[in-house]
Design a protein around this motif. Structure first.
Motif, PDB file in Angstrom:
ATOM      1  N   SER A  85       0.831  -1.208   0.000  1.00 34.45           N
ATOM      2  CA  SER A  85       0.000   0.000   0.000  1.00 34.45           C
ATOM      3  C   SER A  85       0.861   1.251   0.000  1.00 34.45           C
ATOM      4  CB  SER A  85      -0.939  -0.012   1.219  1.00 34.45           C
ATOM      5  OG  SER A  85      -1.763  -1.153   1.220  1.00 34.45           O
ATOM      6  N   LEU A  86       1.818   1.281  -0.879  1.00 32.23           N
ATOM      7  CA  LEU A  86       2.773   2.388  -0.909  1.00 32.23           C
ATOM      8  C   LEU A  86       2.094   3.702  -1.257  1.00 32.23           C
ATOM      9  CD1 LEU A  86       5.723   0.485  -2.508  1.00 32.23           C
ATOM     10  CD2 LEU A  86       5.861   1.774  -0.376  1.00 32.23           C
ATOM     11  N   LYS A  87       2.612   4.761  -0.640  1.00 29.20           N
ATOM     12  CA  LYS A  87       2.104   6.110  -0.838  1.00 29.20           C
ATOM     13  C   LYS A  87       3.215   6.998  -1.396  1.00 29.20           C
ATOM     14  CE  LYS A  87      -0.774   5.604   3.311  1.00 29.20           C
ATOM     15  NZ  LYS A  87      -1.088   6.181   4.639  1.00 29.20           N
ATOM     16  N   PRO A  88       2.856   8.091  -2.063  1.00 32.96           N
ATOM     17  CA  PRO A  88       3.907   8.996  -2.563  1.00 32.96           C
ATOM     18  C   PRO A  88       4.854   9.472  -1.458  1.00 32.96           C
ATOM     19  CG  PRO A  88       1.825   9.511  -3.609  1.00 32.96           C
ATOM     20  CD  PRO A  88       1.528   8.470  -2.564  1.00 32.96           C
ATOM     21  N   GLU A  89       4.343   9.628  -0.248  1.00 27.63           N
ATOM     22  CA  GLU A  89       5.204  10.083   0.849  1.00 27.63           C
ATOM     23  C   GLU A  89       6.187   9.014   1.317  1.00 27.63           C
ATOM     24  OE1 GLU A  89       1.848  10.217   0.697  1.00 27.63           O
ATOM     25  OE2 GLU A  89       0.942   9.849   2.671  1.00 27.63           O
ATOM     26  N   ASP A  90       6.096   7.802   0.788  1.00 26.17           N
ATOM     27  CA  ASP A  90       7.094   6.775   1.072  1.00 26.17           C
ATOM     28  C   ASP A  90       8.320   6.918   0.174  1.00 26.17           C
ATOM     29  OD1 ASP A  90       4.382   4.457   1.469  1.00 26.17           O
ATOM     30  OD2 ASP A  90       5.540   5.422   3.073  1.00 26.17           O
ATOM     31  N   THR A  91       8.263   7.830  -0.777  1.00 18.84           N
ATOM     32  CA  THR A  91       9.404   8.064  -1.663  1.00 18.84           C
ATOM     33  C   THR A  91      10.609   8.488  -0.846  1.00 18.84           C
ATOM     34  OG1 THR A  91       8.034   8.642  -3.565  1.00 18.84           O
ATOM     35  CG2 THR A  91      10.286   9.504  -3.531  1.00 18.84           C
ATOM     36  N   ALA A  92      11.715   7.763  -1.014  1.00 14.17           N
ATOM     37  CA  ALA A  92      12.917   8.021  -0.217  1.00 14.17           C
ATOM     38  C   ALA A  92      14.027   7.082  -0.679  1.00 14.17           C
ATOM     39  CB  ALA A  92      12.643   7.791   1.264  1.00 14.17           C
ATOM     40  N   VAL A  93      15.222   7.373  -0.197  1.00  8.26           N
ATOM     41  CA  VAL A  93      16.305   6.403  -0.282  1.00  8.26           C
ATOM     42  C   VAL A  93      16.228   5.554   0.990  1.00  8.26           C
ATOM     43  CG1 VAL A  93      18.782   6.014  -0.429  1.00  8.26           C
ATOM     44  CG2 VAL A  93      17.740   7.941  -1.651  1.00  8.26           C
ATOM     45  N   TYR A  94      16.175   4.258   0.818  1.00  4.25           N
ATOM     46  CA  TYR A  94      16.046   3.336   1.946  1.00  4.25           C
ATOM     47  C   TYR A  94      17.398   2.697   2.239  1.00  4.25           C
ATOM     48  CZ  TYR A  94      10.995   3.742   1.963  1.00  4.25           C
ATOM     49  OH  TYR A  94       9.707   4.228   2.078  1.00  4.25           O
ATOM     50  N   TYR A  95      17.755   2.739   3.527  1.00  2.00           N
ATOM     51  CA  TYR A  95      19.043   2.237   3.983  1.00  2.00           C
ATOM     52  C   TYR A  95      18.856   1.075   4.951  1.00  2.00           C
ATOM     53  CZ  TYR A  95      20.871   6.679   2.243  1.00  2.00           C
ATOM     54  OH  TYR A  95      21.204   7.757   1.460  1.00  2.00           O
ATOM     55  N   CYS A  96      19.709   0.090   4.789  1.00  2.00           N
ATOM     56  CA  CYS A  96      19.795  -1.018   5.737  1.00  2.00           C
ATOM     57  C   CYS A  96      20.934  -0.721   6.705  1.00  2.00           C
ATOM     58  CB  CYS A  96      20.075  -2.299   4.957  1.00  2.00           C
ATOM     59  SG  CYS A  96      20.385  -3.752   5.954  1.00  2.00           S
ATOM     60  N   ALA A  97      20.783  -1.139   7.952  1.00  2.00           N
ATOM     61  CA  ALA A  97      21.808  -0.867   8.947  1.00  2.00           C
ATOM     62  C   ALA A  97      21.936  -2.037   9.915  1.00  2.00           C
ATOM     63  CB  ALA A  97      21.475   0.411   9.714  1.00  2.00           C
ATOM     64  N   ARG A  98      23.152  -2.225  10.434  1.00  2.00           N
ATOM     65  CA  ARG A  98      23.412  -3.253  11.446  1.00  2.00           C
ATOM     66  C   ARG A  98      23.724  -2.588  12.772  1.00  2.00           C
ATOM     67  NH1 ARG A  98      28.412  -7.478  11.545  1.00  2.00           N
ATOM     68  NH2 ARG A  98      29.246  -5.911  12.984  1.00  2.00           N
ATOM     69  N   GLY A  99      23.108  -3.099  13.823  1.00  2.00           N
ATOM     70  CA  GLY A  99      23.276  -2.507  15.135  1.00  2.00           C
ATOM     71  C   GLY A  99      24.626  -2.795  15.762  1.00  2.00           C
ATOM     72  N   VAL A 100      24.995  -1.971  16.712  1.00  2.00           N
ATOM     73  CA  VAL A 100      26.210  -2.210  17.466  1.00  2.00           C
ATOM     74  C   VAL A 100      26.042  -3.476  18.303  1.00  2.00           C
ATOM     75  CG1 VAL A 100      26.839   0.215  17.510  1.00  2.00           C
ATOM     76  CG2 VAL A 100      25.448  -0.718  19.346  1.00  2.00           C
ATOM     77  N   SER A 101      27.160  -4.066  18.692  1.00  2.00           N
ATOM     78  CA  SER A 101      27.127  -5.412  19.265  1.00  2.00           C
ATOM     79  C   SER A 101      26.346  -5.496  20.570  1.00  2.00           C
ATOM     80  CB  SER A 101      28.545  -5.926  19.472  1.00  2.00           C
ATOM     81  OG  SER A 101      29.257  -5.055  20.331  1.00  2.00           O
ATOM     82  N   TYR A 102      26.271  -4.385  21.340  1.00  2.00           N
ATOM     83  CA  TYR A 102      25.631  -4.454  22.652  1.00  2.00           C
ATOM     84  C   TYR A 102      24.141  -4.152  22.618  1.00  2.00           C
ATOM     85  CZ  TYR A 102      26.678   0.534  22.305  1.00  2.00           C
ATOM     86  OH  TYR A 102      26.784   1.823  21.874  1.00  2.00           O
TER      87      TYR A 102
END
Length: 126
Positions: A85-102
């Protein structure tokens, strides 16, 4: 060497769906909190979703709750973001990230993540 490679972005009409993938190298993603963030044009980066296999929990931003879902495939060392159900306001660059170990639980704070992918563009047309 930790690498996070996003894929699956593209152009979609409003109401459509996309599934983003984040393939991780290095240690198993099951040992870390993983997250998705996005940066809309002209705006700051914002939290979208997070998953912690260790804690068995997920966290979804209110703006996408009920439309987006995060999941992981541990044997493939890949995290997914299913976007419906994507909306125009979902337009963006999407980034994946890994959390710090703790960090053992899902987190919406970007400061809890220390590895980031290059991003994938998602454009939703009206």
């Amino acid at each position: 060497q930790v690498q996070l490679v996003e894929s699956g972005g593209g152009l979609v009409q409003a109401g459509g769906s996309l599934r983003l993938s984040c393939a991780a190298s290095g240690r198993p993603i099951s040992a870390y909190t993983m997250g998705w963030f996005r940066q809309p044009p002209g705006k700051e980066r914002e939290f979208v979703a997070s998953i912690s296999v260790t804690a068995g929990d997920t966290l979804i931003a209110d703006s996408v709750k009920g439309r987006f879902a995060i999941s992981s495939d541990n044997p493939k060392n890949t995290v997914y973001l299913q976007m419906n159900s994507l909306k125009p306001e979902d337009t963006a660059v999407y980034y994946c990230a890994r959390g710090v170990s703790y960090i053992l639980r899902s987190s919406a704070r970007s400061s809890d993540y220390n590895y980031w992918g290059q991003g994938t563009q998602v454009t939703v047309s009206s």
